[in-house]
Structure formats: C-alpha cells, structure tokens
Design a protein around this motif. Sequence first.
Motif, short mmCIF file in Angstrom:
data_model
loop_
_atom_site.label_atom_id
_atom_site.label_comp_id
_atom_site.label_asym_id
_atom_site.label_seq_id
_atom_site.Cartn_x
_atom_site.Cartn_y
_atom_site.Cartn_z
N ILE A 192 0.83 -1.20 0.00
CA ILE A 192 0.00 0.00 0.00
C ILE A 192 0.86 1.26 0.00
O ILE A 192 1.76 1.42 0.84
N LYS A 193 0.58 2.14 -0.92
CA LYS A 193 1.28 3.42 -0.98
C LYS A 193 0.70 4.36 0.07
O LYS A 193 -0.51 4.50 0.19
N PRO B 99 -3.24 5.92 3.65
CA PRO B 99 -3.07 4.82 2.70
C PRO B 99 -3.93 5.02 1.46
O PRO B 99 -5.14 5.24 1.57
N GLU B 100 -3.31 4.98 0.28
CA GLU B 100 -4.07 5.15 -0.96
C GLU B 100 -4.86 3.89 -1.30
O GLU B 100 -4.44 2.78 -0.99
N LEU B 101 -5.99 4.10 -1.95
CA LEU B 101 -6.85 2.99 -2.39
C LEU B 101 -7.20 2.05 -1.23
O LEU B 101 -7.27 0.83 -1.38
N LEU B 102 -7.41 2.64 -0.06
CA LEU B 102 -7.64 1.86 1.15
C LEU B 102 -8.82 0.90 1.00
O LEU B 102 -8.71 -0.28 1.33
N ASP B 103 -9.95 1.39 0.52
CA ASP B 103 -11.13 0.54 0.40
C ASP B 103 -10.87 -0.65 -0.52
O ASP B 103 -11.29 -1.78 -0.23
N LEU C 292 -8.47 -7.90 0.42
CA LEU C 292 -8.02 -8.71 1.54
C LEU C 292 -9.17 -9.51 2.14
O LEU C 292 -9.03 -10.71 2.42
N GLU C 293 -10.31 -8.87 2.33
CA GLU C 293 -11.48 -9.56 2.88
C GLU C 293 -11.92 -10.70 1.97
O GLU C 293 -12.22 -11.81 2.43
N VAL D 103 -8.40 -4.71 11.18
CA VAL D 103 -7.19 -4.62 10.34
C VAL D 103 -7.10 -3.24 9.71
O VAL D 103 -6.02 -2.63 9.64
N GLY D 104 -8.24 -2.74 9.24
CA GLY D 104 -8.26 -1.41 8.64
C GLY D 104 -7.83 -0.34 9.63
O GLY D 104 -7.09 0.59 9.28
N SER D 105 -8.28 -0.45 10.87
CA SER D 105 -7.90 0.52 11.90
C SER D 105 -6.40 0.47 12.17
O SER D 105 -5.74 1.51 12.34
N GLN D 106 -5.84 -0.76 12.22
CA GLN D 106 -4.40 -0.90 12.40
C GLN D 106 -3.65 -0.24 11.25
O GLN D 106 -2.65 0.47 11.46
N LEU D 107 -4.12 -0.47 10.03
CA LEU D 107 -3.45 0.08 8.86
C LEU D 107 -3.48 1.60 8.84
O LEU D 107 -2.48 2.26 8.52
N ILE D 108 -4.62 2.18 9.22
CA ILE D 108 -4.74 3.64 9.25
C ILE D 108 -3.80 4.22 10.30
O ILE D 108 -3.10 5.23 10.05
#
Length: 271
Positions: free
Chosen positions: A29-30, A36-40, A46-47, A62-67
């Motif tokens: 992820i950039k 994070p770009e293109l997060l959704d 991944l899901e 996982v999304g919260s961790q990534l953010i």
Amino acid sequence: MSWVDGQPAEGLPIHDRALAYGDGLFETIKVLAGCPELLDRHLQRLEHGCRRLAIPCDINGVGSQLIAFSAELGEGVAKLIVSRGEGKRGYAPPVPCMPRTVLTGSSLPNYPKAHAEQGVRLYPCTTRLAEQPILAGLKHLNRLEQVLARAEWQDPVYAEGLMRDTSGRVIEGVFSNLFIVELGRLMTPSLERCGVAGVMREEVLDRARIAGVPTQVGDLSLGQLYRADEVFVCNSLYGIWPVRQLDASVWPVGPVTRKLQSLVADLSSNT
C-alpha cells in the motif's frame, strides 16, 4: 518500522504458518501524507481473499491498524500481511484459527520519471504461471513464481517482465497488471486461472468505464499483444507505465494510455 497484531515488534514467531507454508495474504500500500491510498480496494481484496482461504479476519480491526500505522509512517510503503497464525507441524489448519496481522514500512521506490513519461521495455520471462483457479486472483504469500521470473534478468534496460501461464496465455507483469488497447478498446487478461487481481487494475477499469472507454476482460494471446495499438502496465505504487517494447515489437505511448494516466494521477486527492 514494523507492527505485529497492532503492536511494535521486530520479528515473527517461528511457528507462524506464513513462514512454514506461505499460508496467508498480503497487500502493498502506498502511503502519502499519513494516508493509505486505495484503502477501500485493498481492504475489499483482503477480505475477499481471507474468505476464500477460510481465514477469519476482522477486516475493520485490520483497517484501523493500517490507518494508525500509515499515520505514523507518514510517507512510504506499508506492507500488510494477514497469516493464519501459529499451528503445529503439518498442513492441517489449526483449530481454532488465530490469525496474525503484520505491518512493515519502507520508503517509496525511486522509479525513474522516464518510465511513466517515455515508457518501459518488458523482459520476456520464461517462467510460467501455474493454472490454479482456487488461488487465481489472490495476492497470497506464495510468490516463488515471481521470484524466479524476476531473477531471469539483471539488465536495467528492462523495467518489468511479461509472464504467461502454462498454456501460453498472456497474464501479467512480474509485479504489475497488463493492458492493451486495440481499436480504441481497453483489454486486460482474465485472471480466472492464475495471476493477481491488482487494486490499480480495478481502478483503471472503473475509471475507463466512467470515461466512456470500452473495456474487455478475457483471454489474451501473445499474438494479440504484439498486434496491439498501445500497451501499458500498472500497479498501486507507480500508477501506469506505458510499454514501448517487448522482443521486436514496439509501441507508441498512445492517447488512451495518456488519458488513463491523467485519470489515476489524482488518487492521493481522492483517497
């Protein structure tokens, strides 16, 4: 910079199935300005992959961790791994399954501007992609085919390599997806048998449709590729690179490629 299950860490337990079997998935992820770009798209892929591999995953967690990780990283590349977790010796999945999340950060790759502006040359890889519909499209941790393909060339004149499947169909680049333009129609190979369904591939297809560019997903032969009017490769780190040469075939940087480059260039402002 690295986190394991949301906490700073310097290593991974040796019994994790990611190490023993490549039992898991990853996203590259950039990250710009802490976002994070293109997060959704990354989380949706991944899901989908976790569902197909029967890895229970709290995608919101996982999304919260990534953010949070991206905010701390600031700028660079976040690699997100979701493994099936630890298990005993043997292939049988552990019951219960306790998935593990790994995040690592690195600097953005310094690709030459000429790649996007003037185009790149592809190396014709002899390593073929095995046809396995059960895993097709997934960005799973088993990347030995790509490792072997990338080891085929060292000459920097080649920025990417072309990969075909065991039946000879054109599939993708070593670390990118591939598109051709034929009589104004945008075409990309089907990934029903093998290959990785890139998030930038989906972004390009969606933006092309919105812009009124006809699109097609299907089998692509080497002959069709050679006869194409335009060719380009894409991934989520660099966007779109026009392809100017493969073997003796040479292509211009055409109007459809340039149009799509401009459409994906504003990703950071829309993420």
